[in-house]
Structure formats: structure tokens, C-alpha cells
Design a protein around this motif. Structure first.
Motif, PDB file in Angstrom:
ATOM      1  N   ALA A 107      -5.519   0.908  -3.655  1.00  0.00           N
ATOM      2  CA  ALA A 107      -5.745  -0.470  -3.221  1.00  0.00           C
ATOM      3  C   ALA A 107      -5.632  -1.440  -4.392  1.00  0.00           C
ATOM      4  CB  ALA A 107      -7.113  -0.591  -2.559  1.00  0.00           C
ATOM      5  N   GLU A 108      -6.209  -1.072  -5.532  1.00  0.00           N
ATOM      6  CA  GLU A 108      -6.142  -1.938  -6.709  1.00  0.00           C
ATOM      7  C   GLU A 108      -4.699  -2.124  -7.160  1.00  0.00           C
ATOM      8  OE1 GLU A 108      -8.690  -0.145  -9.571  1.00  0.00           O
ATOM      9  OE2 GLU A 108     -10.543  -0.939  -8.679  1.00  0.00           O
TER      10      GLU A 108
ATOM     11  N   LEU B 132       0.831  -1.204   0.000  1.00  0.00           N
ATOM     12  CA  LEU B 132       0.000   0.000   0.000  1.00  0.00           C
ATOM     13  C   LEU B 132       0.867   1.256   0.000  1.00  0.00           C
ATOM     14  CD1 LEU B 132      -2.796  -1.059   2.514  1.00  0.00           C
ATOM     15  CD2 LEU B 132      -3.117  -0.543   0.081  1.00  0.00           C
ATOM     16  N   LEU B 133       1.943   1.261   0.773  1.00  0.00           N
ATOM     17  CA  LEU B 133       2.836   2.417   0.798  1.00  0.00           C
ATOM     18  C   LEU B 133       3.493   2.626  -0.566  1.00  0.00           C
ATOM     19  CD1 LEU B 133       4.531   1.990   4.287  1.00  0.00           C
ATOM     20  CD2 LEU B 133       3.094   3.906   3.564  1.00  0.00           C
TER      21      LEU B 133
ATOM     22  N   HIS C 255      -5.628  15.114  -4.990  1.00  0.00           N
ATOM     23  CA  HIS C 255      -7.082  15.004  -5.130  1.00  0.00           C
ATOM     24  C   HIS C 255      -7.494  14.145  -6.326  1.00  0.00           C
ATOM     25  CE1 HIS C 255      -7.738  17.783  -1.869  1.00  0.00           C
ATOM     26  NE2 HIS C 255      -6.947  18.666  -2.444  1.00  0.00           N
ATOM     27  N   GLN C 256      -6.552  13.826  -7.211  1.00  0.00           N
ATOM     28  CA  GLN C 256      -6.867  12.984  -8.359  1.00  0.00           C
ATOM     29  C   GLN C 256      -6.644  11.497  -8.067  1.00  0.00           C
ATOM     30  OE1 GLN C 256      -4.253  14.891 -11.257  1.00  0.00           O
ATOM     31  NE2 GLN C 256      -5.982  15.967 -12.169  1.00  0.00           N
ATOM     32  N   VAL C 257      -6.117  11.211  -6.902  1.00  0.00           N
ATOM     33  CA  VAL C 257      -5.816   9.821  -6.534  1.00  0.00           C
ATOM     34  C   VAL C 257      -6.855   9.327  -5.527  1.00  0.00           C
ATOM     35  CG1 VAL C 257      -4.127   8.264  -5.499  1.00  0.00           C
ATOM     36  CG2 VAL C 257      -3.347  10.175  -6.915  1.00  0.00           C
ATOM     37  N   SER C 258      -7.505   8.227  -5.841  1.00  0.00           N
ATOM     38  CA  SER C 258      -8.512   7.655  -4.935  1.00  0.00           C
ATOM     39  C   SER C 258      -7.907   6.486  -4.159  1.00  0.00           C
ATOM     40  CB  SER C 258      -9.725   7.154  -5.731  1.00  0.00           C
ATOM     41  OG  SER C 258      -9.356   6.043  -6.542  1.00  0.00           O
TER      42      SER C 258
END
Length: 209
Positions: free
Chosen positions: A36-37, A14-15, A28-31
Motif C-alpha cells: 500500500a505504501e 496496487l497491482l 511471506h516477506q511482503v506485507s
């Protein structure tokens, strides 16, 4: 593989995914779903390890800077010659993540992303620990007692950050790659330059007075 090994692996993935995503796009463009995917993990794991997206973002920055910050607690900078080793470590760390210096600059200068206060806290820790190291060098007689720690810090940050922030431009101008060998030579030269400046700073300041 133990449960601890599995959880450590998920956290590490994840890191790494967060680092890749946040370096590629603005905060703000990264969800969290995208992160996670990319990490091949469940989005719930982000909440489990980091609380939320902002917590993951801050931990990603801390994790990337950890090798540099840990030096401030060790013996590397107990002598003037240690600046060369630290510059080598800095160049190596940033070369592995070439967009990272720009991310830090965007957060601090343009206030992009939520990590401004967090990064400032990390930098203040570096400033405080660096001042302690400098005071110890003064006390041991390696440096002039009149040396201004903020001047030293400004000089060091300039020598460290500028080559990595402008790496693409420099490579284009020089028509050569700033590879590992180039960066090692640069660290040795800049370390020597800084050491020479520190050893002669007392004389220079006395002469100016």
C-alpha cells in the motif's frame, strides 16, 4: 477525473506495487502495508479490491499473464505462423518483468507462495485452449491428424520459457544483452523452427512407424 478513473488508478497502482514487491521478495516477506505504501494508497484499498493479500497476489499473476491468455481466445494461433507472433508477445511480456518466470517456477516447483492451484488453473486453461487451436489446425489440414497435442505444448513451453528463465546466464555466456531486437529475432527463429517441426511431424511419425 471521474470516480471510476480514480478507483481504476488506485487498483492499477496496487497491482503494480504488488508485482514489484513479490518479484523482489518471497510472498511471506511482503506485507500489505508495504504494498500500500509503495502504491501510495490506503491498506484498506487492498481489502476493498482484492479481499486480502492472497487475492491481490493471484490477481497480480492474472493481470501479468492476461495478454498471453487473451491470445488463446483470439485469431493469432489460427495458423502455424501465429506461433512466431505469440513467442514475440511472450518474450516482450516477460522482458518487462524479468523475475516473473522465476516467480512462477518457484510457486509450481517449490510451492512458495499461495498461488499453486491458481497458476495450475491458468495453465490448464492454456492447455485446453491450445488443444482446441491445434484440433482446428488439424481439421483444416494444416497439421497431421496424428500430432500429439502434449508434445506440441511441451515443445512450445520449452522454446518460450527457457530463454527467459536463464536470461541472465545466457547474457553472461554470450557477452551480449538479450534486448528487444535479439528477442524479436529469437521469436522469429523459434517460430519458424516450431512451424517447420509441425509441418514435418506427420512425415516423421509415419517414417518412424
Amino acid at each position: 477525473m471521474t470516480h471510476r478513473d480514480t478507483t481504476d488508478s488506485v487498483r492499477a497502482r496496487l497491482l503494480q506495487a504488488a508485482l514489484d514487491c513479490f518479484l523482489a521478495d518471497d510472498y511471506h516477506q511482503v506485507s500489505t502495508r508495504r504494498i500500500a505504501e509503495q502504491a501510495n494508497a490506503n491498506v484498506a484499498m487492498i481489502r476493498y479490491y482484492f479481499g486480502n493479500k492472497e487475492g491481490l497476489y493471484e490477481e497480480m499473476i492474472r493481470d501479468t499473464l492476461a495478454p498471453l491468455l487473451s491470445v488463446l481466445d483470439g485469431p493469432m494461433l489460427n495458423s502455424v505462423t501465429g506461433f512466431t507472433e505469440f513467442l514475440q508477445l511472450y518474450y516482450q511480456t516477460m522482458a518487462e518483468h524479468p523475475a516473473f518466470p522465476k516467480l512462477i517456477l518457484k510457486v509450481l516447483a517449490l510451492n512458495q507462495g499461495p498461488g499453486r492451484r491458481f497458476i495450475q488453473q491458468l495453465l490448464e486453461r492454456g492447455r485446453t485452449q491450445g488443444a482446441h487451436k491445434l484440433a482446428a489446425l488439424k481439421a483444416s489440414g494444416h497439421l497431421s491428424a496424428d500430432l500429439d497435442p502434449d508434445i506440441v505444448r511441451m515443445s512450445f513451453v520449452s522454446l518460450a520459457m527457457t530463454p527467459m528463465l536463464l536470461k541472465t546466464i545466457f547474457e553472461h555466456q554470450m557477452e551480449r544483452t538479450m534486448d528487444a531486437d535479439f528477442l524479436q529475432q529469437l521469436a522469429a527463429f523459434n517460430g519458424h523452427l516450431l512451424a517447420a517441426g509441425l509441418s514435418g511431424a506427420g512425415k516423421t511419425m509415419a517414417g518412424a512407424a
